[in-house]
Design a protein around this motif. Structure first.
Motif, PDB file in Angstrom:
ATOM      1  N   TYR A   1      23.648 -38.514 -16.397  1.00  0.00           N
ATOM      2  CA  TYR A   1      24.652 -39.475 -16.848  1.00  0.00           C
ATOM      3  C   TYR A   1      24.537 -39.810 -18.337  1.00  0.00           C
ATOM      4  O   TYR A   1      25.251 -40.673 -18.827  1.00  0.00           O
ATOM      5  N   ARG A   2      23.641 -39.144 -19.048  1.00  0.00           N
ATOM      6  CA  ARG A   2      23.395 -39.512 -20.443  1.00  0.00           C
ATOM      7  C   ARG A   2      24.520 -39.076 -21.374  1.00  0.00           C
ATOM      8  O   ARG A   2      25.233 -38.094 -21.113  1.00  0.00           O
ATOM      9  N   ASP A   3      24.643 -39.798 -22.499  1.00  0.00           N
ATOM     10  CA  ASP A   3      25.507 -39.355 -23.586  1.00  0.00           C
ATOM     11  C   ASP A   3      24.882 -38.139 -24.263  1.00  0.00           C
ATOM     12  O   ASP A   3      23.672 -37.907 -24.184  1.00  0.00           O
ATOM     13  N   ILE A   4      25.712 -37.413 -24.978  1.00  0.00           N
ATOM     14  CA  ILE A   4      25.235 -36.229 -25.680  1.00  0.00           C
ATOM     15  C   ILE A   4      24.237 -36.661 -26.765  1.00  0.00           C
ATOM     16  O   ILE A   4      24.239 -37.809 -27.214  1.00  0.00           O
ATOM     17  N   TYR A   5      23.392 -35.743 -27.199  1.00  0.00           N
ATOM     18  CA  TYR A   5      22.336 -36.063 -28.161  1.00  0.00           C
ATOM     19  C   TYR A   5      22.901 -36.596 -29.475  1.00  0.00           C
ATOM     20  O   TYR A   5      23.907 -36.099 -29.983  1.00  0.00           O
ATOM     21  N   ALA A   6      22.202 -37.580 -30.024  1.00  0.00           N
ATOM     22  CA  ALA A   6      22.662 -38.234 -31.244  1.00  0.00           C
ATOM     23  C   ALA A   6      22.572 -37.296 -32.448  1.00  0.00           C
ATOM     24  O   ALA A   6      21.630 -36.511 -32.581  1.00  0.00           O
ATOM     25  N   CYS A   7      23.570 -37.394 -33.301  1.00  0.00           N
ATOM     26  CA  CYS A   7      23.613 -36.799 -34.652  1.00  0.00           C
ATOM     27  C   CYS A   7      23.776 -35.287 -34.675  1.00  0.00           C
ATOM     28  O   CYS A   7      24.579 -34.776 -35.443  1.00  0.00           O
ATOM     29  N   THR A   8      23.028 -34.559 -33.879  1.00  0.00           N
ATOM     30  CA  THR A   8      23.113 -33.091 -33.927  1.00  0.00           C
ATOM     31  C   THR A   8      23.868 -32.496 -32.751  1.00  0.00           C
ATOM     32  O   THR A   8      24.301 -31.350 -32.814  1.00  0.00           O
ATOM     33  N   GLY A   9      23.998 -33.258 -31.655  1.00  0.00           N
ATOM     34  CA  GLY A   9      24.572 -32.707 -30.433  1.00  0.00           C
ATOM     35  C   GLY A   9      23.605 -31.845 -29.659  1.00  0.00           C
ATOM     36  O   GLY A   9      23.873 -31.439 -28.532  1.00  0.00           O
ATOM     37  N   LYS A  10      22.453 -31.540 -30.259  1.00  0.00           N
ATOM     38  CA  LYS A  10      21.403 -30.743 -29.634  1.00  0.00           C
ATOM     39  C   LYS A  10      20.121 -31.560 -29.613  1.00  0.00           C
ATOM     40  O   LYS A  10      19.913 -32.445 -30.447  1.00  0.00           O
ATOM     41  N   SER A  11      19.223 -31.258 -28.678  1.00  0.00           N
ATOM     42  CA  SER A  11      17.946 -31.957 -28.643  1.00  0.00           C
ATOM     43  C   SER A  11      17.087 -31.529 -29.823  1.00  0.00           C
ATOM     44  O   SER A  11      17.110 -30.374 -30.243  1.00  0.00           O
ATOM     45  N   GLY A  12      16.327 -32.476 -30.362  1.00  0.00           N
ATOM     46  CA  GLY A  12      15.468 -32.172 -31.487  1.00  0.00           C
ATOM     47  C   GLY A  12      14.991 -33.438 -32.153  1.00  0.00           C
ATOM     48  O   GLY A  12      15.110 -34.538 -31.608  1.00  0.00           O
ATOM     49  N   THR A  13      14.435 -33.292 -33.334  1.00  0.00           N
ATOM     50  CA  THR A  13      13.938 -34.429 -34.102  1.00  0.00           C
ATOM     51  C   THR A  13      14.960 -34.797 -35.159  1.00  0.00           C
ATOM     52  O   THR A  13      15.477 -33.930 -35.874  1.00  0.00           O
ATOM     53  N   VAL A  14      15.256 -36.089 -35.260  1.00  0.00           N
ATOM     54  CA  VAL A  14      16.205 -36.588 -36.250  1.00  0.00           C
ATOM     55  C   VAL A  14      15.512 -37.631 -37.115  1.00  0.00           C
ATOM     56  O   VAL A  14      14.534 -38.267 -36.698  1.00  0.00           O
ATOM     57  N   GLY A  15      15.997 -37.815 -38.318  1.00  0.00           N
ATOM     58  CA  GLY A  15      15.385 -38.754 -39.250  1.00  0.00           C
ATOM     59  C   GLY A  15      15.861 -40.175 -39.035  1.00  0.00           C
ATOM     60  O   GLY A  15      16.710 -40.467 -38.185  1.00  0.00           O
ATOM     61  N   ALA A  16      15.314 -41.069 -39.853  1.00  0.00           N
ATOM     62  CA  ALA A  16      15.678 -42.480 -39.759  1.00  0.00           C
ATOM     63  C   ALA A  16      17.130 -42.726 -40.129  1.00  0.00           C
ATOM     64  O   ALA A  16      17.696 -43.773 -39.806  1.00  0.00           O
ATOM     65  N   ASP A  17      17.748 -41.764 -40.823  1.00  0.00           N
ATOM     66  CA  ASP A  17      19.145 -41.920 -41.215  1.00  0.00           C
ATOM     67  C   ASP A  17      20.112 -41.537 -40.095  1.00  0.00           C
ATOM     68  O   ASP A  17      21.334 -41.552 -40.295  1.00  0.00           O
TER      69      ASP A  17
ATOM     70  N   ILE B   1      21.448 -43.651 -21.793  1.00  0.00           N
ATOM     71  CA  ILE B   1      20.740 -42.505 -21.237  1.00  0.00           C
ATOM     72  C   ILE B   1      20.811 -42.520 -19.714  1.00  0.00           C
ATOM     73  O   ILE B   1      20.568 -41.510 -19.062  1.00  0.00           O
ATOM     74  N   LEU B   2      21.180 -43.666 -19.130  1.00  0.00           N
ATOM     75  CA  LEU B   2      21.241 -43.805 -17.669  1.00  0.00           C
ATOM     76  C   LEU B   2      22.664 -43.809 -17.124  1.00  0.00           C
ATOM     77  O   LEU B   2      22.858 -43.541 -15.927  1.00  0.00           O
ATOM     78  N   GLY B   3      23.659 -44.119 -17.951  1.00  0.00           N
ATOM     79  CA  GLY B   3      25.019 -44.308 -17.453  1.00  0.00           C
ATOM     80  C   GLY B   3      25.205 -45.732 -16.974  1.00  0.00           C
ATOM     81  O   GLY B   3      24.257 -46.403 -16.545  1.00  0.00           O
TER      82      GLY B   3
ATOM     83  N   GLY C   1      16.596 -41.714 -28.855  1.00  0.00           N
ATOM     84  CA  GLY C   1      17.970 -41.311 -29.115  1.00  0.00           C
ATOM     85  C   GLY C   1      18.992 -42.211 -28.446  1.00  0.00           C
ATOM     86  O   GLY C   1      20.199 -42.007 -28.595  1.00  0.00           O
ATOM     87  N   TYR C   2      18.501 -43.219 -27.718  1.00  0.00           N
ATOM     88  CA  TYR C   2      19.366 -44.124 -26.948  1.00  0.00           C
ATOM     89  C   TYR C   2      18.785 -45.538 -27.064  1.00  0.00           C
ATOM     90  O   TYR C   2      18.442 -46.183 -26.079  1.00  0.00           O
ATOM     91  N   VAL C   3      18.680 -46.016 -28.300  1.00  0.00           N
ATOM     92  CA  VAL C   3      17.945 -47.255 -28.581  1.00  0.00           C
ATOM     93  C   VAL C   3      18.555 -48.453 -27.859  1.00  0.00           C
ATOM     94  O   VAL C   3      17.831 -49.288 -27.296  1.00  0.00           O
ATOM     95  N   ALA C   4      19.862 -48.571 -27.854  1.00  0.00           N
ATOM     96  CA  ALA C   4      20.490 -49.713 -27.187  1.00  0.00           C
ATOM     97  C   ALA C   4      20.204 -49.700 -25.692  1.00  0.00           C
ATOM     98  O   ALA C   4      19.977 -50.761 -25.082  1.00  0.00           O
ATOM     99  N   SER C   5      20.202 -48.518 -25.081  1.00  0.00           N
ATOM    100  CA  SER C   5      19.891 -48.395 -23.658  1.00  0.00           C
ATOM    101  C   SER C   5      18.459 -48.864 -23.396  1.00  0.00           C
ATOM    102  O   SER C   5      18.190 -49.597 -22.439  1.00  0.00           O
TER     103      SER C   5
END
Length: 514
Positions: free
Chosen positions: A306-322, A333-335, A382-386
């Motif tokens: 039920y999760r939303d797609i990955y943040a910023c890149t659309g793919k799983s991986g490491t993203v920066g603070a920006d 991440i739960l729906g 990747g789902y801080v609000a959740s």
């Protein structure tokens, strides 16, 4: 308890192909008689105060490439017995189920009307053969706090990368309940340099997933762990496809929902799940709660479907603070439905402990050494609000929350803040991350950058990079946790050792060294 010991002694009580201490290499070379339909062993799961699920799946040739285990294309009657003793002198229930080809000749006996807090033994009979004997338990009566819960949990069993010795070591601890937190199988094709060979290629259809599950269940260490105690299970990505998110696969794959439906069907066929978890095409509701009297509620979560797609890149991986998208207030991440269900479970809970069995790293974790920040958008970062909503629900409802996590192939432990964006935020829960059964090979106790990561993430208190599992004893007074590690899985029968021990006390969401 002699009954438990006899199940473990030599594997004889289970009818396993390898005795305790015997070489699994030699055992693998000895095929069971072709007439034996119980080569995948037995299992139980989903315990309740009045019932449990008994499972087996018939297979005369577990590695048959069509995934049907060498069984005929007709239903086969399977007798079952439940007894209070391992010798079956006091049989309390019996019956017959039809195992049909439409469900890969699997059997799910969903029992009720049993006594709470009781040990039982079970077995099956089909085609003139009798199955190994399994041991199971019902949970204590609702509201009772007198019986401790001995829980073991692990994740990530990649057949090609090692021997399943951690399953054996976990069984030797004689737990009351085993929780598996995802990646029971790996869908990948053949590796270039495997520790041991798997049957079939990449899992792309129902036959492939059925075959992969069958090979895992045919492993003697896996059979030992399944037969010693009831299991509860949740999936992660490799049970279907690496890094899938909701309806979106990792790679462009137009028939992904068909592939997901096939994986869900094989997962249900091969796990001791209730009818409530039977799939409906590409949907299967896996989130649910298991209650151990009033000592603990184990809420099992699904962070994939039920999760939303990955943040910023659309793919799983490491993203920066920006990567500000990971902070968006509507991300989940739960729906919505699962979040509302879990919020209600926490609001109504009266248990001493509320355990959340789930898949991916929950704590905030900066994975970049030195300057700069790097967060995994596949985990809850990747789902801080959740994450903040769930942390607030634990805190506002005054629950003793402990998050149980798999996925990352190493042991971790740390404290969960109500809001990591607030430097003064208080701790509201604890996270215990189990390593893998075999995934990522032998590993190391500590890596060169381990201390840097711990220093830069002060709420993280422990790391160990070997394979293994976690065991915990929960009472009204405390939760005692041991991280169990093995020095190797690329060779069989390594001993287990305790790489870290902690105590958690009610009302104090902190890790105290034991």
């Amino acid at each position: 308890m002699i009954s438990r010991r006899s199940l473990l002694a030599g594997g004889a009580g289970l009818g396993l192909t390898a005795a305790l201490g015997a070489s699994p290499v030699r055992a693998a070379a000895r095929r069971a008689p072709i007439s034996d339909p119980f080569q995948l062993g037995v299992a139980s799961g989903e315990p309740a105060p009045d019932g449990v699920v008994l499972w087996t799946r018939l297979a005369m040739d577990p590695v048959a490439l069509d995934g049907l285990g060498g069984m005929p294309s007709r239903p086969v009657p399977v007798e079952w017995q439940l007894a209070k003793d391992e010798n079956f002198r006091h049989v309390v229930r019996r019956g017959v189920e039809l195992a049909g080809p439409e469900a890969a000749h699997s059997v799910h006996v969903e029992l009720d009307g049993l006594n709470p807090g009781t040990e039982y033994f079970y077995r099956f009979k089909a085609a003139g053969e009798i199955s190994p004997v399994g041991r199971t338990l019902t949970t204590p009566a609702r509201g009772t706090r007198g019986r401790a819960l001995n829980l073991s949990f692990t994740s990530c069993a990649d057949y090609q990368t090692g021997w399943f010795t951690p399953y054996r070591r976990m069984a030797e601890d004689q737990p009351d309940l085993i929780a598996f937190l995802g990646d029971y199988i790996y869908e990948y094709g053949d590796y270039k340099y495997p520790v041991r060979d798997q049957a079939g290629g990449e899992c792309l259809d129902l036959a492939g997933y059925r075959l992969r599950h069958a090979q895992h269940k045919a492993d003697p260490e896996s059979q030992l762990a399944h037969a010693i105690a009831p299991w509860v299970v949740v999936w992660d990505d490799h049970d279907i496809e690496n890094a899938w998110a909701g309806d979106v696969p990792e790679q462009p794959d137009p028939p992904f929902l068909k592939r997901r439906a096939d994986a869900f069907q094989a997962y249900y066929e091969n796990m001791p799940l209730r009818r409530a978890q039977k799939p409906n095409g590409s949907s299967l509701q896996l989130y649910r709660s298991i209650r151990w009297g009033a000592i603990a509620n184990l809420h099992l979560l699904d962070t994939r479907q039920y999760r939303d797609i990955y943040a910023c890149t659309g793919k799983s991986g490491t993203v920066g603070a920006d990567c500000l998208e990971r902070l968006a207030p509507n991300r989940t991440i739960l729906g919505a439905d699962q979040e509302a269900w879990l919020d209600g479970e926490l609001r109504r809970s009266k248990a001493t402990w509320d355990l959340l069995g789930q898949q991916v790293f929950f704590m905030e974790m900066d994975w970049t050494n030195g300057e700069g920040k790097g967060y995994s958008n596949e985990g809850w970062d990747g789902y801080v609000a959740s994450r903040n909503r769930l942390a607030a629900a634990i805190d506002d409802n005054k629950r003793n929350g402990v998050v149980l996590t798999g996925d990352v192939h190493s042991h971790w432990a740390g404290e969960i803040k109500r809001d990591y964006q607030d430097p003064g935020s208080k701790s509201v829960a604890v996270e215990l991350v189990t390593t893998s059964v075999t995934s990522a090979g032998n590993g190391l106790d500590e890596y060169p950058n381990t201390q840097v990561l711990l220093n830069e993430n002060p709420h993280v208190k422990f790391f160990n990079g070997r394979r293994g599992y976690v065991r915990a004893k929960l009472t009204e007074q405390e939760m005692k946790v041991d991280f169990r590690s093995l020095s190797r899985v690329t060779e069989p029968y390594a001993p287990a050792y305790t790489s870290g021990s902690f105590v958690i006390e009610p009302g104090d969401p902190a890790l105290h060294p034991a």
